[in-house]
Each structure stands twice: as structure tokens, then as C-alpha cells.
Design a protein around this motif. Structure first.
Motif, PDB file in Angstrom:
ATOM      1  N   LEU A 167       0.813  -1.218   0.000  1.00  0.00           N
ATOM      2  CA  LEU A 167       0.000   0.000   0.000  1.00  0.00           C
ATOM      3  C   LEU A 167       0.845   1.266   0.000  1.00  0.00           C
ATOM      4  O   LEU A 167       0.349   2.345  -0.331  1.00  0.00           O
ATOM      5  N   GLY A 168       2.095   1.156   0.403  1.00  0.00           N
ATOM      6  CA  GLY A 168       2.981   2.303   0.333  1.00  0.00           C
ATOM      7  C   GLY A 168       2.911   3.211   1.551  1.00  0.00           C
ATOM      8  O   GLY A 168       2.226   2.915   2.535  1.00  0.00           O
ATOM      9  N   PRO A 169       3.624   4.333   1.506  1.00  0.00           N
ATOM     10  CA  PRO A 169       3.703   5.228   2.666  1.00  0.00           C
ATOM     11  C   PRO A 169       2.381   5.907   2.990  1.00  0.00           C
ATOM     12  O   PRO A 169       1.474   5.952   2.158  1.00  0.00           O
ATOM     13  N   ASP A 170       2.312   6.421   4.208  1.00  0.00           N
ATOM     14  CA  ASP A 170       1.157   7.171   4.710  1.00  0.00           C
ATOM     15  C   ASP A 170      -0.120   6.325   4.717  1.00  0.00           C
ATOM     16  O   ASP A 170      -1.202   6.793   4.371  1.00  0.00           O
ATOM     17  N   THR A 171       0.034   5.080   5.136  1.00  0.00           N
ATOM     18  CA  THR A 171      -1.116   4.200   5.338  1.00  0.00           C
ATOM     19  C   THR A 171      -1.444   4.177   6.827  1.00  0.00           C
ATOM     20  O   THR A 171      -0.548   4.221   7.669  1.00  0.00           O
ATOM     21  N   HIS A 172      -2.705   4.102   7.140  1.00  0.00           N
ATOM     22  CA  HIS A 172      -3.163   3.989   8.524  1.00  0.00           C
ATOM     23  C   HIS A 172      -3.725   2.583   8.712  1.00  0.00           C
ATOM     24  O   HIS A 172      -4.573   2.141   7.925  1.00  0.00           O
ATOM     25  N   VAL A 173      -3.272   1.869   9.739  1.00  0.00           N
ATOM     26  CA  VAL A 173      -3.729   0.503   9.952  1.00  0.00           C
ATOM     27  C   VAL A 173      -4.720   0.468  11.110  1.00  0.00           C
ATOM     28  O   VAL A 173      -4.532   1.133  12.129  1.00  0.00           O
ATOM     29  N   PHE A 197       7.951   2.077   5.268  1.00  0.00           N
ATOM     30  CA  PHE A 197       6.539   1.827   5.021  1.00  0.00           C
ATOM     31  C   PHE A 197       5.755   1.564   6.303  1.00  0.00           C
ATOM     32  O   PHE A 197       4.600   1.121   6.242  1.00  0.00           O
ATOM     33  N   ALA A 198       6.377   1.828   7.450  1.00  0.00           N
ATOM     34  CA  ALA A 198       5.628   1.729   8.705  1.00  0.00           C
ATOM     35  C   ALA A 198       4.433   2.675   8.628  1.00  0.00           C
ATOM     36  O   ALA A 198       4.527   3.772   8.061  1.00  0.00           O
ATOM     37  N   PRO A 199       3.283   2.291   9.167  1.00  0.00           N
ATOM     38  CA  PRO A 199       2.083   3.119   9.018  1.00  0.00           C
ATOM     39  C   PRO A 199       2.207   4.455   9.740  1.00  0.00           C
ATOM     40  O   PRO A 199       3.003   4.606  10.674  1.00  0.00           O
ATOM     41  N   SER A 200       1.412   5.412   9.305  1.00  0.00           N
ATOM     42  CA  SER A 200       1.398   6.717   9.982  1.00  0.00           C
ATOM     43  C   SER A 200       0.717   6.602  11.339  1.00  0.00           C
ATOM     44  O   SER A 200       1.088   7.294  12.284  1.00  0.00           O
ATOM     45  N   SER A 201      -0.299   5.747  11.424  1.00  0.00           N
ATOM     46  CA  SER A 201      -0.985   5.535  12.707  1.00  0.00           C
ATOM     47  C   SER A 201      -1.511   4.124  12.763  1.00  0.00           C
ATOM     48  O   SER A 201      -1.701   3.465  11.732  1.00  0.00           O
ATOM     49  N   MET A 202      -1.731   3.641  13.973  1.00  0.00           N
ATOM     50  CA  MET A 202      -2.417   2.354  14.159  1.00  0.00           C
ATOM     51  C   MET A 202      -3.536   2.554  15.173  1.00  0.00           C
ATOM     52  O   MET A 202      -3.366   3.213  16.196  1.00  0.00           O
ATOM     53  N   THR A 203      -4.686   1.976  14.829  1.00  0.00           N
ATOM     54  CA  THR A 203      -5.856   2.019  15.696  1.00  0.00           C
ATOM     55  C   THR A 203      -6.182   0.600  16.109  1.00  0.00           C
ATOM     56  O   THR A 203      -6.387  -0.273  15.258  1.00  0.00           O
ATOM     57  N   LEU A 204      -6.195   0.353  17.412  1.00  0.00           N
ATOM     58  CA  LEU A 204      -6.481  -0.974  17.953  1.00  0.00           C
ATOM     59  C   LEU A 204      -7.833  -0.921  18.651  1.00  0.00           C
ATOM     60  O   LEU A 204      -8.038  -0.109  19.556  1.00  0.00           O
TER      61      LEU A 204
END
Length: 427
Positions: A167-173, A197-204
Motif C-alpha cells: 500500500l505504500g507510505p502514509d497508510t493507517h492501519v 513503510f511503517a504506518p502513519s498511525s495504528m488504531t487498535l
């Protein structure tokens, strides 16, 4: 042999199920005078109840063909953009106007815990107007030939990392329930490796990060049994002639029996009410029942190695919060996470992942700056309400989207504390 007996029993009942379905149609046919009488409707309801009780429910469709933008309705098309033997990554591609401003790019990691990814249909539908949405569509393990190899928790983590690369950069997981642990582990591995390519944010959301906190009935069962008990009692081989013949799995029908027994009285009352709705010719209520149970009763098998490793790592040893979780011989260090914003969401009445279990991610990720972290508790919702329903649409989803916008790459330079909607309980 138990799986084989289940399949044999299902095949043996097939003629009776076909007869019941034919009789249901006969008693509901408007040409039949009995269909307009209480007796006829009761007969039709009884036959439908039998047919639905003995049916095998297939994988549902997402059925999201359009969404609404500020500019009006646009069409939506499902497109597989990444594929592996045990998962497809689906993009809900919107037909956007040329002047549409970029929306957050969200990777939704659906749970691999018995139900299909369509359980998150409401989650996807709510986010679609304001986001570019992708979702993991996990494959029923009994449909994967043994020649495709194993799939365990380490593979799950690798899949998440590979999808983020695709998905590339600036992905939110965004992880719902079970994947909270492997997603957090994947982000920690990427951060420690300096992965661009680490996500910009993660929501758990409603995830079992630390099941020692407010343990639920599910957590307590895992604590009272050794891993050998699970291996001996719930692991079976896929029978012939299914594609996954001889693959060791935790069968979907066994998982479903566990789901049902947790609230057996509620399900029995629901079936009785369904019968009465049909007799009273209350079509709307009956259709709502069908829609819910068509989804709820559609289950999939999980590979034995994934299930056992997850139970052992997450529910018995609590490896991640203890700092002892390993991925392919390498320790998962959550303290390495510094650049990925963290949002944790819980339901006040969650009886699957107890209150505080997801919030534990905030504790084991101490190096994320305070302005890049937020915890939210949604009052008066259970586990399902964390990712679906009216309160999710009105109160949780806006917070998620606001958090992602605040922590996108474009806003990094000018980012302050996220301007989140007030209300509920937060940390």
C-alpha cells in the motif's frame, strides 16, 4: 473422525433440508389458500426454521456498491490488490470526482477468529465516504490445499508487513479485536528496522493486548487449560473431498458452537421470535433476523498452527505485554515504536476483550510522544458495538478519522495535539 462425522451428518440431512425448503415455498406461495391462514404461515415458518437450522452458511458478500460523498453518491467496486494463499487484500475502489481531496488510506485488518471479513461490513460502509479503504479477506483454511504450506502467527505478522509495503507510505492501519496483537507486533518490527513503510498511525479496537486485565470468560478458559488440551480437543483434520484435505484446523463449526453456547438463551429466544414474526407475517423483523444470522452463522476454519500459537502467545503466556513475544527468533520490542501514532478504542461493556486489555498497548509503547497517542472508551457498548452499530457510526468512527487525518504525513510538520471530538471516556 469428528469432522468427518459432522460432514456425513450434514450430507445425510440434505434430502430433508431440500424437502423442508420445498414445503416452505409451497406454504408461502400466495396461490396456496393456506398461505393466508395462521396454520399455513405456521407450517411455512416451521419448515423455514428447520431449513435454516440445518443449512451450511456460505461466505456472505460485502454488497457495498455505492457510497455517499459531499458531492453526491459514487459507485464502489471491489478489487483484489494483493493476494496470498491465506488472504486477499480487497480495495473498495470509489469512483471519485477529479477535484476530490485525498482521503486517509486505511488498511483494516479483520479478525481471523471464525467469522469472515464481511462481519466488518458496517465498519467499511461507515468509513468509505471519508477514506480509501482496504480490508484483509482471510481464506477459509479448509479451502487451501496442503501443498500451499503452513500459516501461523508469524506468517500473519509477515502478511501485515507485506500488505503495508504494497500500500505504500502514509497508510493507517486499523485492527479489530484479534489482530491487535499481530498488528502491534508488525509495527514494532517495522519501526525497529527503520522501515519507511511503517504506518502513519495504528488504531487498535477491542483487542486482547493484555488479557490479564479484567479477564473475561474466554480468557479464563485459556488460563485453566494447558495448550495440549486445545490441541487434543479442538484440532481436527479437514475431510475429503475438500481442497484442504488432511490439513489440521480448528473447524468453524466447532468455533460456532462456542459462540452460541456463550449466549445460548439469547439465540433460542431469537429463533422463537423469528418463528412468531413469520406467523404474524412481520416481514421486516423476519428479514432483520435473516440478515444477522446469515452473517453470524457463516464461519471458516483456522489453521491449527495459527490457532494454537495465538492461544499460547496471547492468552496463556501473555508474551507481548511481558516483552517476551518472539517473531522468527527475534524479540518483538514495542518500545521501538516512536513514529507511529496510537489510538486505542474499547467498549465499556465488552465481554470478549475486557476493559483495559486494549488500553495496555498505551503502556507497552512508552516512547510514542503524548501528542501522538489517545485512548477512548465508548460508553454503553459491548464488543460488537466497538466496530459496528449506531454508536460506532456516530461517535467512534469520527474520532478514528479525525485521529488519522491529524497524524497523516502531510500534517506531521504542523501537527499539534489531535483535535478530537469531546465526550466519552479518554486517557
Amino acid at each position: 473422525m469428528f469432522y468427518q462425522m459432522y460432514e456425513l451428518n450434514h450430507a445425510a440431512v440434505a434430502p430433508m433440508r431440500a424437502y423442508a425448503d420445498a414445503m416452505r415455498l409451497a406454504f408461502r406461495n400466495p396461490i396456496n389458500p393456506l398461505s393466508h391462514t395462521p396454520f399455513g404461515r405456521a407450517m411455512g415458518a416451521g419448515f423455514e426454521l428447520f431449513e435454516r437450522t440445518t443449512r451450511r452458511y456460505s461466505k456472505p458478500e460485502f454488497g457495498l456498491n455505492e457510497t455517499s460523498l459531499n458531492s453526491g453518491k459514487v459507485s464502489v467496486h471491489e478489487k483484489v490488490v494483493w493476494s496470498r494463499p491465506f488472504c486477499d487484500l480487497i480495495h473498495f475502489e470509489r469512483t471519485l470526482p477529479a477535484n476530490h481531496r485525498p482521503d486517509p488510506k486505511i488498511l483494516i485488518v479483520a479478525p481471523m477468529s471464525g467469522h469472515y471479513a464481511t462481519l466488518l461490513r458496517g465498519t467499511v460502509e461507515t468509513l468509505l465516504p471519508k477514506a480509501e479503504v482496504y480490508i484483509t479477506d482471510w481464506t477459509d483454511a479448509r479451502m487451501v490445499p496442503l501443498s500451499e504450506g503452513r500459516f501461523d502467527l508469524d506468517d500473519y505478522i509477515d502478511y501485515v508487513i507485506s500488505m503495508l509495503h504494497a500500500l505504500g507510505p502514509d497508510t493507517h492501519v486499523l485492527a479489530v479485536c484479534q489482530p491487535s496483537v499481530p498488528v502491534l507486533a508488525a509495527v514494532a518490527i517495522m519501526e525497529e528496522s527503520g522501515d519507511k513503510f511503517a504506518p502513519s498511525s495504528m488504531t487498535l479496537m477491542g483487542g486482547p493486548i493484555d488479557t490479564r486485565i479484567n479477564p473475561t470468560g474466554v480468557n479464563e478458559l485459556a488460563q485453566t487449560k494447558p495448550i495440549e488440551w486445545f490441541e487434543e480437543n479442538v484440532i481436527m483434520q479437514v475431510p475429503w473431498p475438500l481442497p484442504g484435505f488432511t490439513r489440521a484446523v480448528y473447524p468453524g463449526f466447532l468455533q460456532l458452537s462456542g459462540f452460541m453456547t456463550m449466549n445460548l438463551d439469547r439465540h433460542m429466544i431469537a429463533q422463537k421470535d423469528f418463528f412468531l414474526h413469520l406467523v404474524k407475517d412481520d416481514g421486516d423483523s423476519a428479514e432483520r433476523h435473516r440478515d444477522f444470522y446469515d452473517e453470524y452463522l457463516a464461519v471458516m476454519d483456522m489453521t491449527a498452527e495459527f490457532y494454537l500459537q495465538t492461544v499460547d502467545t496471547v492468552f496463556i503466556k501473555h508474551s507481548l505485554p511481558k516483552g517476551e513475544m518472539m517473531h522468527r527468533g527475534r524479540k518483538v520490542d514495542t518500545t521501538a515504536i516512536r513514529n507511529v501514532a496510537l489510538l486505542t478504542v474499547e467498549g465499556e461493556n465488552d465481554d470478549i476483550s475486557g476493559l483495559g486489555q486494549t488500553e495496555a498497548a498505551q503502556t507497552i509503547c512508552p516512547n510514542i510522544p503524548d501528542e501522538m497517542r489517545y485512548h477512548y472508551v465508548q460508553p454503553k457498548v459491548g464488543h460488537y458495538g466497538v466496530f459496528n452499530g449506531s454508536r460506532f457510526r456516530a461517535e467512534i468512527a469520527p474520532r478514528i478519522l479525525d485521529f488519522m487525518r491529524s497524524h497523516g504525513k502531510a500534517n506531521r510538520a504542523k501537527r499539534g495535539a489531535p483535535k478530537l471530538i469531546k465526550g466519552g471516556k479518554s486517557a
